[in-house]
Motif scaffolding. Structure first.
Motif, PDB file in Angstrom:
ATOM      1  N   THR A  62       0.856  -1.192   0.000  1.00 23.52           N
ATOM      2  CA  THR A  62       0.000   0.000   0.000  1.00 23.52           C
ATOM      3  C   THR A  62       0.884   1.231   0.000  1.00 23.52           C
ATOM      4  OG1 THR A  62      -0.132   0.072   2.411  1.00 23.52           O
ATOM      5  CG2 THR A  62      -1.837  -1.174   1.267  1.00 23.52           C
ATOM      6  N   HIS A  63       0.303   2.310  -0.466  1.00 25.12           N
ATOM      7  CA  HIS A  63       1.065   3.551  -0.482  1.00 25.12           C
ATOM      8  C   HIS A  63       0.087   4.712  -0.546  1.00 25.12           C
ATOM      9  CE1 HIS A  63       0.643   4.679  -4.870  1.00 25.12           C
ATOM     10  NE2 HIS A  63       0.152   3.442  -4.881  1.00 25.12           N
ATOM     11  N   ARG A  64       0.644   5.872  -0.770  1.00 26.51           N
ATOM     12  CA  ARG A  64      -0.082   7.137  -0.818  1.00 26.51           C
ATOM     13  C   ARG A  64      -0.528   7.598   0.583  1.00 26.51           C
ATOM     14  NH1 ARG A  64      -3.951   6.952  -6.189  1.00 26.51           N
ATOM     15  NH2 ARG A  64      -2.280   6.649  -7.740  1.00 26.51           N
ATOM     16  N   ILE A  65      -1.219   8.777   0.644  1.00 23.36           N
ATOM     17  CA  ILE A  65      -1.707   9.347   1.911  1.00 23.36           C
ATOM     18  C   ILE A  65      -2.727   8.413   2.527  1.00 23.36           C
ATOM     19  CG2 ILE A  65      -3.038  11.259   2.894  1.00 23.36           C
ATOM     20  CD1 ILE A  65      -1.657  13.056   0.851  1.00 23.36           C
ATOM     21  N   ASN A  66      -2.534   8.167   3.812  1.00 22.11           N
ATOM     22  CA  ASN A  66      -3.384   7.258   4.585  1.00 22.11           C
ATOM     23  C   ASN A  66      -3.287   5.819   4.087  1.00 22.11           C
ATOM     24  OD1 ASN A  66      -4.328   9.339   6.249  1.00 22.11           O
ATOM     25  ND2 ASN A  66      -5.943   9.853   4.777  1.00 22.11           N
ATOM     26  N   CYS A  67      -2.261   5.531   3.191  1.00 20.32           N
ATOM     27  CA  CYS A  67      -2.026   4.166   2.708  1.00 20.32           C
ATOM     28  C   CYS A  67      -3.257   3.587   2.027  1.00 20.32           C
ATOM     29  CB  CYS A  67      -1.569   3.259   3.865  1.00 20.32           C
ATOM     30  SG  CYS A  67      -0.150   3.890   4.748  1.00 20.32           S
ATOM     31  N   THR A  68      -3.927   4.419   1.256  1.00 22.82           N
ATOM     32  CA  THR A  68      -5.196   3.973   0.665  1.00 22.82           C
ATOM     33  C   THR A  68      -5.028   3.362  -0.724  1.00 22.82           C
ATOM     34  OG1 THR A  68      -5.500   6.228  -0.152  1.00 22.82           O
ATOM     35  CG2 THR A  68      -6.514   5.687   1.966  1.00 22.82           C
ATOM     36  N   ALA A  69      -3.827   3.443  -1.325  1.00 21.91           N
ATOM     37  CA  ALA A  69      -3.623   2.914  -2.687  1.00 21.91           C
ATOM     38  C   ALA A  69      -2.775   1.648  -2.633  1.00 21.91           C
ATOM     39  CB  ALA A  69      -2.946   3.964  -3.550  1.00 21.91           C
ATOM     40  N   ASP A  70      -3.111   0.699  -3.533  1.00 21.11           N
ATOM     41  CA  ASP A  70      -2.325  -0.532  -3.632  1.00 21.11           C
ATOM     42  C   ASP A  70      -1.191  -0.323  -4.613  1.00 21.11           C
ATOM     43  OD1 ASP A  70      -3.994  -1.884  -1.883  1.00 21.11           O
ATOM     44  OD2 ASP A  70      -5.371  -2.471  -3.496  1.00 21.11           O
ATOM     45  N   CYS A  71      -0.091  -0.980  -4.332  1.00 19.61           N
ATOM     46  CA  CYS A  71       1.047  -0.926  -5.243  1.00 19.61           C
ATOM     47  C   CYS A  71       0.728  -1.713  -6.521  1.00 19.61           C
ATOM     48  CB  CYS A  71       2.287  -1.513  -4.584  1.00 19.61           C
ATOM     49  SG  CYS A  71       2.911  -0.482  -3.235  1.00 19.61           S
ATOM     50  N   GLY A  72       1.347  -1.355  -7.702  1.00 18.45           N
ATOM     51  CA  GLY A  72       1.097  -2.055  -8.969  1.00 18.45           C
ATOM     52  C   GLY A  72       1.922  -3.323  -9.114  1.00 18.45           C
ATOM     53  N   CYS A  73       2.997  -3.446  -8.413  1.00 20.54           N
ATOM     54  CA  CYS A  73       3.899  -4.593  -8.597  1.00 20.54           C
ATOM     55  C   CYS A  73       3.582  -5.656  -7.583  1.00 20.54           C
ATOM     56  CB  CYS A  73       5.343  -4.160  -8.449  1.00 20.54           C
ATOM     57  SG  CYS A  73       5.812  -2.886  -9.613  1.00 20.54           S
ATOM     58  N   LYS A  74       3.476  -6.869  -8.117  1.00 19.59           N
ATOM     59  CA  LYS A  74       3.200  -7.970  -7.220  1.00 19.59           C
ATOM     60  C   LYS A  74       4.426  -8.277  -6.378  1.00 19.59           C
ATOM     61  CE  LYS A  74       1.473 -12.693  -7.167  1.00 19.59           C
ATOM     62  NZ  LYS A  74       1.092 -13.864  -7.977  1.00 19.59           N
ATOM     63  N   ASP A  75       4.193  -8.508  -5.109  1.00 17.02           N
ATOM     64  CA  ASP A  75       5.254  -8.857  -4.157  1.00 17.02           C
ATOM     65  C   ASP A  75       6.331  -7.805  -4.062  1.00 17.02           C
ATOM     66  OD1 ASP A  75       3.943 -11.223  -3.641  1.00 17.02           O
ATOM     67  OD2 ASP A  75       5.047 -12.303  -5.203  1.00 17.02           O
ATOM     68  N   LEU A  76       6.070  -6.584  -4.446  1.00 16.21           N
ATOM     69  CA  LEU A  76       7.038  -5.496  -4.292  1.00 16.21           C
ATOM     70  C   LEU A  76       6.426  -4.424  -3.403  1.00 16.21           C
ATOM     71  CD1 LEU A  76       8.473  -5.039  -7.882  1.00 16.21           C
ATOM     72  CD2 LEU A  76       9.541  -6.134  -5.942  1.00 16.21           C
TER      73      LEU A  76
END
Length: 541
Positions: A435-449
């Motif tokens: 997860t990333h972004r403010i408040n960790c609301t977005a999922d990362c695009g890379c699997k297992d990264l």
């Protein structure tokens, strides 16, 4: 029999307790002596309540001539029983010499009568009473009275004493005998009764009606003047110790001043005690001692308040003259502590931020259990934590607040939220993997990264995250396409060995299969189109 009765009565009275002035009681009953000398022995309706030979309302005057040994120069008709010398002191008072017994001499020159007083100590004599026959008074012309060999009193040769003569010596005389005589030839001396008065111990004056006021209770004052060799009893002064101390003074020689008596009462002139107690601010029986420091009021029964610099309050009214000590309300008495939340001089300072809302010390302002969260522990808890710190004793660091905001100094919360890559109230916890972004609301695009925790803040720059995502997709596509082309080239190389040069057709036509077309469809239109075979020939040719 009369003498024996007097003896036993005297023996009884010896047992009577002496008064505070040691005046002797000669009342004829024990009951009368029990209240002596505050109450006279003789009463209006019962005047004769004295022992025989004692006179006065307090029975304080004694006839020391009574039944004493007497002599005279001759006796009328030698009749000792009727006219002997002792008849003149037998205690029977009469003026009728013709029919009663009186001491009487013959007609002679210088007839003389003498009584031996037989006292234990020589007495000062000044007061004598004579009872003389009423008839033939001129026979007593020129009479003389001597104490010892000293002239007490005399009449001229043409004068005589009255039938009842109260004689005062011209001066007090000390002696053990009293002599009465008539000088001249062919004289008679007739005495029906002779009384010689001295005061009882503890009394003085002509009538013995004044009590001695001697300092020493065993001191017998002069029975004529009242002078005390030991000095005057406290509360009295003067040569005869009969003058009461002036108001406001007391004690020996009236030399002490009265204390602070309540309502300006006059103190006891003997010992200085105040009958109604002391004025406010004073104590003990004489009211001469001020209240101890820290107390005031009537009987010093009240406690002072908290006066400034520990100075005692006014001992009369309890007022703190210089104000109150820190921590106490300045209401002149300084008895009420500051309200909770205030401290110091006049309660003018407000308490700091003490832990658990406890009030600070009302004198110093110090928080007893330390400071509440968000405040520096400098005792008074009035200074907030420095920027970047929070919590108890300001020991915790702020987290990663959005836009570099300062966290709340009590609990560390970030008022505007967390920077990208961080979450929870204090922004001290990084985003979870994936997860990333403010408040960790977005999922990362890379699997297992794991995404970068340094993503920019939402809304501030969307170009960078979008380009990153596209770049990752492009790399994945080019890498997969390159691997696939290499495999196709290997297959072509194998086919070239089997085919003759005249049967050669362009790669475009031979390789135009479903698989290759599918591969090209995924390549971005910006990627140049290559004729793979021709390109290969160019590179190898």
């Amino acid at each position: 029999m009369k003498f024996m009765c007097s003896f036993w009565m005297g023996l009884l009275l010896v047992c009577v307790t002496a008064t505070v002035t040691d005046a002797e009681c000669h009342c004829n009953t024990a009951d009368a002596c029990a209240v002596f000398p505050s109450t006279p022995c003789s009463q209006i309706d019962d005047p004769d309540r004295c022992q025989e030979g004692w006179f006065g309302s307090y029975c304080q005057k004694q006839n020391i001539a009574l039944r004493r040994s007497c002599t005279q120069t001759s006796t009328m008709w030698n009749n000792v029983g009727r006219h002997g010398a002792g008849v003149g002191v037998d205690g029977i008072v009469t003026l009728d010499a013709a029919h009663k017994a009186c001491a009487h001499t013959m007609n002679e020159s210088n007839p003389t009568w003498t009584v031996n007083l037989n006292t234990s100590v020589p007495e000062k004599i000044q007061h004598i009473r004579l009872y003389i026959r009423q008839m033939l008074q001129e026979r007593s012309n020129g009479m003389e009275i001597l104490v010892g060999n000293q002239m007490c009193y005399n009449w001229s040769s043409t004068e005589h004493p009255p039938p009842i003569a109260n004689v005062t010596c011209r001066q007090p005389l000390t002696g053990t005998t009293v002599t009465i005589r008539i000088p001249g030839q062919q004289k008679y001396l007739c005495l029906c009764e002779v009384q010689i008065f001295v005061c009882s111990n503890g009394w003085f004056s002509k009538e013995c009606d004044k009590q001695c006021r001697c300092l020493n209770s065993t001191d017998v004052c002069d029975k004529i003047t009242g002078h005390c060799s030991s000095g005057c009893f406290p509360g009295y002064n003067g040569t005869d110790c009969q003058t009461v101390c002036p108001n406001g003074t007391y004690g020996n020689n009236c030399s002490s001043m009265c204390g602070h008596c309540l309502s300006e009462d006059i103190c006891d002139k003997t010992n200085g005690t105040c009958p109604g107690g002391c004025e406010a601010g004073w104590m003990n029986s004489t009211c001469m001692q001020a209240c101890p420091d820290g107390s005031y009021g009537t009987n010093c029964s009240l406690q002072c308040g908290k006066c400034l610099d520990s100075v005692s309050c006014d001992k009369t009214n309890g007022i703190c003259l210089n104000g109150c000590a820190p921590g106490w309300i300045n209401d002149i008495f300084c008895l009420q502590p500051c309200p909770d939340g205030f401290y110091g001089n006049n309660c003018a300072s407000q308490c700091g931020n003490c832990l658990d809302g406890v009030s600070c010390g009302k004198t110093s302002g110090i928080c007893p259990n330390g400071c509440a969260a968000g405040w520096m522990n400098d005792g008074t808890c009035l200074q907030p934590c420095s920027n970047g710190f929070f919590g108890i004793n300001c020991t915790s660091h702020c987290g990663n607040c959005l836009n570099g905001d300062i966290c709340e100094k009590t609990n560390g919360t970030c008022p505007g939220g967390c920077s990208a890559g961080w979450y929870n109230d204090t922004c001290l916890q990084g985003c979870a993997v994936g997860t990333h972004r403010i408040n960790c609301t977005a999922d990362c695009g890379c699997k297992d990264l794991k995404c970068s925790d340094a993503d920019s803040e939402e809304g501030s720059n969307w170009g960078t995250p979008v380009a990153s995502v596209l770049g990752v997709l492009l790399i994945c596509t080019v890498t997969g396409g390159t691997l696939y082309i290499r495999r196709l080239l290997k297959q072509l190389e194998i086919l070239q060995t089997k085919m003759s040069e005249e049967h050669y057709v362009t790669l475009d036509e031979k390789t135009k299969t479903t698989a290759t077309e599918s591969t090209y469809e995924h390549i971005d239109s910006a990627t140049p189109y290559y004729n793979t075979v021709n390109h290969l020939h160019d590179e190898t040719g």
